[in-house]
Motif scaffolding. Structure first.
Motif, PDB file in Angstrom:
ATOM      1  N   VAL A   1       0.833  -1.206   0.000  1.00  0.00           N
ATOM      2  CA  VAL A   1       0.000   0.000   0.000  1.00  0.00           C
ATOM      3  C   VAL A   1       0.865   1.252   0.000  1.00  0.00           C
ATOM      4  O   VAL A   1       0.716   2.131  -0.847  1.00  0.00           O
ATOM      5  CB  VAL A   1      -0.973   0.005   1.195  1.00  0.00           C
ATOM      6  CG1 VAL A   1      -1.783   1.297   1.229  1.00  0.00           C
ATOM      7  CG2 VAL A   1      -1.919  -1.190   1.121  1.00  0.00           C
ATOM      8  N   VAL A   2       1.793   1.349   0.961  1.00  0.00           N
ATOM      9  CA  VAL A   2       2.630   2.545   1.121  1.00  0.00           C
ATOM     10  C   VAL A   2       4.083   2.133   1.318  1.00  0.00           C
ATOM     11  O   VAL A   2       4.370   1.199   2.079  1.00  0.00           O
ATOM     12  CB  VAL A   2       2.167   3.382   2.338  1.00  0.00           C
ATOM     13  CG1 VAL A   2       3.081   4.581   2.547  1.00  0.00           C
ATOM     14  CG2 VAL A   2       0.724   3.853   2.151  1.00  0.00           C
ATOM     15  N   GLY A   3       4.981   2.850   0.669  1.00  0.00           N
ATOM     16  CA  GLY A   3       6.402   2.621   0.906  1.00  0.00           C
ATOM     17  C   GLY A   3       6.853   3.227   2.219  1.00  0.00           C
ATOM     18  O   GLY A   3       7.466   2.559   3.052  1.00  0.00           O
ATOM     19  N   TYR A   4       6.542   4.529   2.428  1.00  0.00           N
ATOM     20  CA  TYR A   4       6.970   5.225   3.653  1.00  0.00           C
ATOM     21  C   TYR A   4       5.870   6.176   4.102  1.00  0.00           C
ATOM     22  O   TYR A   4       5.242   6.860   3.286  1.00  0.00           O
ATOM     23  CB  TYR A   4       8.256   6.021   3.401  1.00  0.00           C
ATOM     24  CG  TYR A   4       8.647   6.904   4.570  1.00  0.00           C
ATOM     25  CD1 TYR A   4       9.519   6.439   5.557  1.00  0.00           C
ATOM     26  CD2 TYR A   4       8.130   8.191   4.708  1.00  0.00           C
ATOM     27  CE1 TYR A   4       9.851   7.235   6.643  1.00  0.00           C
ATOM     28  CE2 TYR A   4       8.459   8.992   5.794  1.00  0.00           C
ATOM     29  CZ  TYR A   4       9.318   8.513   6.754  1.00  0.00           C
ATOM     30  OH  TYR A   4       9.651   9.300   7.835  1.00  0.00           O
TER      31      TYR A   4
ATOM     32  N   VAL B   1       2.620  -1.680   4.675  1.00  0.00           N
ATOM     33  CA  VAL B   1       3.432  -0.465   4.804  1.00  0.00           C
ATOM     34  C   VAL B   1       4.859  -0.864   5.152  1.00  0.00           C
ATOM     35  O   VAL B   1       5.094  -1.499   6.176  1.00  0.00           O
ATOM     36  CB  VAL B   1       2.874   0.485   5.890  1.00  0.00           C
ATOM     37  CG1 VAL B   1       3.696   1.770   5.938  1.00  0.00           C
ATOM     38  CG2 VAL B   1       1.406   0.810   5.610  1.00  0.00           C
ATOM     39  N   ALA B   2       5.800  -0.473   4.317  1.00  0.00           N
ATOM     40  CA  ALA B   2       7.184  -0.891   4.516  1.00  0.00           C
ATOM     41  C   ALA B   2       7.851  -0.167   5.678  1.00  0.00           C
ATOM     42  O   ALA B   2       8.582  -0.775   6.459  1.00  0.00           O
ATOM     43  CB  ALA B   2       7.988  -0.677   3.231  1.00  0.00           C
ATOM     44  N   TYR B   3       7.606   1.152   5.801  1.00  0.00           N
ATOM     45  CA  TYR B   3       8.247   1.936   6.856  1.00  0.00           C
ATOM     46  C   TYR B   3       7.225   2.939   7.378  1.00  0.00           C
ATOM     47  O   TYR B   3       6.895   3.907   6.706  1.00  0.00           O
ATOM     48  CB  TYR B   3       9.480   2.647   6.289  1.00  0.00           C
ATOM     49  CG  TYR B   3      10.353   3.361   7.314  1.00  0.00           C
ATOM     50  CD1 TYR B   3      10.068   3.329   8.675  1.00  0.00           C
ATOM     51  CD2 TYR B   3      11.474   4.074   6.910  1.00  0.00           C
ATOM     52  CE1 TYR B   3      10.863   3.978   9.598  1.00  0.00           C
ATOM     53  CE2 TYR B   3      12.294   4.733   7.820  1.00  0.00           C
ATOM     54  CZ  TYR B   3      11.983   4.684   9.166  1.00  0.00           C
ATOM     55  OH  TYR B   3      12.779   5.341  10.078  1.00  0.00           O
TER      56      TYR B   3
ATOM     57  N   MET C   1       3.594  -5.179   8.284  1.00  0.00           N
ATOM     58  CA  MET C   1       4.363  -3.955   8.488  1.00  0.00           C
ATOM     59  C   MET C   1       5.857  -4.252   8.475  1.00  0.00           C
ATOM     60  O   MET C   1       6.300  -5.253   9.033  1.00  0.00           O
ATOM     61  CB  MET C   1       4.005  -3.318   9.836  1.00  0.00           C
ATOM     62  CG  MET C   1       2.520  -3.062  10.053  1.00  0.00           C
ATOM     63  SD  MET C   1       1.868  -1.755   9.007  1.00  0.00           S
ATOM     64  CE  MET C   1       2.792  -0.345   9.658  1.00  0.00           C
ATOM     65  N   GLY C   2       6.617  -3.344   7.860  1.00  0.00           N
ATOM     66  CA  GLY C   2       8.061  -3.426   7.941  1.00  0.00           C
ATOM     67  C   GLY C   2       8.531  -2.742   9.213  1.00  0.00           C
ATOM     68  O   GLY C   2       8.006  -2.988  10.304  1.00  0.00           O
ATOM     69  N   LYS C   3       9.502  -1.862   9.124  1.00  0.00           N
ATOM     70  CA  LYS C   3       9.940  -1.096  10.296  1.00  0.00           C
ATOM     71  C   LYS C   3       8.823  -0.128  10.677  1.00  0.00           C
ATOM     72  O   LYS C   3       8.278   0.573   9.825  1.00  0.00           O
ATOM     73  CB  LYS C   3      11.228  -0.322   9.974  1.00  0.00           C
ATOM     74  CG  LYS C   3      11.766   0.498  11.134  1.00  0.00           C
ATOM     75  CD  LYS C   3      13.083   1.144  10.774  1.00  0.00           C
ATOM     76  CE  LYS C   3      13.555   2.094  11.857  1.00  0.00           C
ATOM     77  NZ  LYS C   3      13.711   1.437  13.167  1.00  0.00           N
ATOM     78  N   HIS C   4       8.480  -0.092  11.969  1.00  0.00           N
ATOM     79  CA  HIS C   4       7.388   0.792  12.354  1.00  0.00           C
ATOM     80  C   HIS C   4       7.523   1.204  13.814  1.00  0.00           C
ATOM     81  O   HIS C   4       8.060   0.477  14.653  1.00  0.00           O
ATOM     82  CB  HIS C   4       6.034   0.112  12.131  1.00  0.00           C
ATOM     83  CG  HIS C   4       5.607  -0.792  13.246  1.00  0.00           C
ATOM     84  ND1 HIS C   4       6.280  -1.942  13.573  1.00  0.00           N
ATOM     85  CD2 HIS C   4       4.569  -0.698  14.112  1.00  0.00           C
ATOM     86  CE1 HIS C   4       5.678  -2.525  14.593  1.00  0.00           C
ATOM     87  NE2 HIS C   4       4.646  -1.793  14.943  1.00  0.00           N
ATOM     88  N   ASP C   5       7.049   2.411  14.096  1.00  0.00           N
ATOM     89  CA  ASP C   5       6.907   2.917  15.464  1.00  0.00           C
ATOM     90  C   ASP C   5       5.477   3.416  15.606  1.00  0.00           C
ATOM     91  O   ASP C   5       5.228   4.514  16.112  1.00  0.00           O
ATOM     92  CB  ASP C   5       7.898   4.061  15.719  1.00  0.00           C
ATOM     93  CG  ASP C   5       9.339   3.603  15.614  1.00  0.00           C
ATOM     94  OD1 ASP C   5       9.711   2.691  16.363  1.00  0.00           O
ATOM     95  OD2 ASP C   5      10.073   4.139  14.780  1.00  0.00           O
ATOM     96  N   SER C   6       4.532   2.619  15.155  1.00  0.00           N
ATOM     97  CA  SER C   6       3.151   3.078  15.023  1.00  0.00           C
ATOM     98  C   SER C   6       2.188   2.181  15.789  1.00  0.00           C
ATOM     99  O   SER C   6       2.517   1.062  16.180  1.00  0.00           O
ATOM    100  CB  SER C   6       2.764   3.089  13.539  1.00  0.00           C
ATOM    101  OG  SER C   6       2.979   1.801  12.977  1.00  0.00           O
ATOM    102  N   LEU C   7       0.978   2.692  15.955  1.00  0.00           N
ATOM    103  CA  LEU C   7      -0.123   1.902  16.481  1.00  0.00           C
ATOM    104  C   LEU C   7      -0.847   1.265  15.300  1.00  0.00           C
ATOM    105  O   LEU C   7      -1.255   1.955  14.365  1.00  0.00           O
ATOM    106  CB  LEU C   7      -1.095   2.780  17.264  1.00  0.00           C
ATOM    107  CG  LEU C   7      -2.429   2.128  17.665  1.00  0.00           C
ATOM    108  CD1 LEU C   7      -2.208   0.987  18.638  1.00  0.00           C
ATOM    109  CD2 LEU C   7      -3.380   3.170  18.237  1.00  0.00           C
ATOM    110  N   VAL C   8      -0.997  -0.048  15.342  1.00  0.00           N
ATOM    111  CA  VAL C   8      -1.732  -0.772  14.303  1.00  0.00           C
ATOM    112  C   VAL C   8      -2.901  -1.481  14.974  1.00  0.00           C
ATOM    113  O   VAL C   8      -2.693  -2.318  15.860  1.00  0.00           O
ATOM    114  CB  VAL C   8      -0.825  -1.794  13.570  1.00  0.00           C
ATOM    115  CG1 VAL C   8      -1.614  -2.501  12.467  1.00  0.00           C
ATOM    116  CG2 VAL C   8       0.408  -1.111  12.998  1.00  0.00           C
TER     117      VAL C   8
END
Length: 422
Positions: free
Chosen positions: A321-324, A355-357, A387-394
């Motif tokens: 969906v999204v690269g970054y 989402v990759a990053y 998800m790839g690298k992430h600092d997010s709420l999923v």
């Protein structure tokens, strides 16, 4: 009103705004162009904007095009914007298409932005008559000493004072995109199947939607019928199936100010063997990367087929969906299917089904997420089914459904730990 006869071949080369029919439309002016096939000619501006029909449309100018056929003459701008119909459009300028036409051009901007319809536009209006369609099969290229943008509809679109919405089923987009990384700073142009860049200056909403696919007998959503097809014909920096980069503005309290809605669309993307230096996304290459602002990005009933089933090019971040995406944005994903073989990863790359990053922010999942036809690059530094690298709420809404590969890869859902909050 202007009718141009067959095989009239005047020349529109030189400085300033350049268009095959009109160099410049002044504020609030109107022009009706009755097109007959083979009546146009190549357009080239040495130092400004160039368009296949009009070079520049000032605020409130109105262009109506009647007549069927193919427009196939090259449009070139140096130190300006290039568009298949118009080079640059200002606020409230409008294009009205009343018949079926095909744009099969080479549109090139050096030191500017390039688009299948318009090179650069701000708050425009765009209409296509009922039961009529535009086919865009052009080769679109942007290069320059500063960052430049190329898109199947518009190279650079700015949403400032008006919301913008259009029916993407009226456009049959099948374009070739190029932005030679060796000729452009920062490693190449930012390109997308519809927009090179979508830049929100204020709290506006942009919506692009395909034909309503309806519901199946059991009430589930039918797969999208509208397809945006693009492929690369040269090296680029960033590549997205719909948009290369989408930029939002600061939140208003807890409310996101800028919204980009993509609905009922299938994207077919192909690197075509060409390198992508940074971000590659089935829908968006990157979200709000270079600004502190936030963006609400909704992807609803979308199929993203990346590289048309072939092995994806090596890019720093590859997401279905999204690269970054940046720290303050929200990616809202409902009913998506991702297809792709992301098998050319490197030790510092990030690959993911969605989402990759995700550098902070929030991802919401609902409906069905289908990655049963995704193959990820084992050995990539950050690789995840979702998800790839992430600092997010999923988090997922109630009754969210996740379809994995029949033979799962030994890869976690999240590259760096975590889980979907239900």
């Amino acid at each position: 009103e202007l009718t141009v006869g067959d095989k009239i071949q005047p020349i529109s080369y030189g400085n300033g705004y350049r268009g095959a029919i009109c160099n410049e439309m002044q504020a609030s002016s109107s022009l009706t162009f009755n097109y007959t096939e083979n009546c146009l000619y190549e357009v080239n501006s040495n130092n400004s904007d160039a368009g296949g029909i009009v070079g520049y449309m000032a605020s409130g100018a109105n262009l109506t095009i009647n007549g069927t056929g193919e427009i196939n003459k090259a449009v070139t701008a140096t130190n300006g914007n290039a568009g298949g119909i118009v080079g640059k459009m200002e606020k409230d300028a409008q294009i009205n298409i009343n018949d079926n036409i095909t744009l099969n051009q080479t549109v090139t901007a050096t030191g500017g932005n390039a688009g299948g319809i318009v090179g650069s536009a701000t708050d425009i209006n765009f209409t296509v008559a009922p039961d009529k369609n535009i086919s865009i099969t052009s080769t679109i290229c942007a290069t320059g000493s500063a960052e430049v943008f190329a898109g199947g509809f518009a190279g650079y679109y700015t949403a400032k004072d008006n919301d913008f919405s259009f029916d993407l089923s009226k456009l049959n987009i099948d374009v070739s995109l190029n932005g030679d990384k060796d000729k452009t700073v920062k490693g190449g142009a930012v390109v997308g199947g519809v927009f090179g860049i979508l830049d929100f200056i204020t709290d506006k909403k942009v919506t692009i939607q395909g034909a309503d696919p309806g519901k199946s007998s059991d009430g589930t959503t039918v797969a999208p019928k509208t397809t945006v097809t693009s492929k690369l014909s040269g090296n680029v920096g960033h590549y997205g199936g719909i948009v290369g980069r989408a930029m939002g503005v600061d939140r208003k309290g807890d409310t996101m100010a800028s919204s980009f809605i993509v609905k009922d669309i299938k994207t077919l993307t192909s690197s075509n063997g060409n390198p992508i230096k940074f971000n590659y996304g089935g829908v968006a290459a990157e979200i709000a990367k270079n600004r502190t602002g936030s963006l609400y990005f909704s992807v609803n009933n979308v199929i993203a087929d990346m590289d048309k089933g072939a092995s994806s090019t090596s890019a720093k971040n590859i997401g279905g969906v999204v690269g970054y995406s940046n720290t303050k944005s929200m990616v809202d994903i409902c009913d998506v299917k991702i297809i792709g073989k992301f098998v050319k990863g490197g030790v510092n790359n990030k690959n993911a089904g969605l989402v990759a990053y995700m550098d902070g922010g929030v991802v919401r999942l609902s409906g069905t997420t289908d990655i049963s036809e995704v193959t990820l690059a084992i050995g990539t530094a950050y690789i995840g089914q979702l998800m790839g690298k992430h600092d997010s709420l999923v988090f997922a809404e109630k009754e969210w459904k996740f379809i994995r590969r029949t033979t799962p890869q030994p890869i976690s859902d999240f590259a760096d730990g975590g889980e979907v909050v239900r």
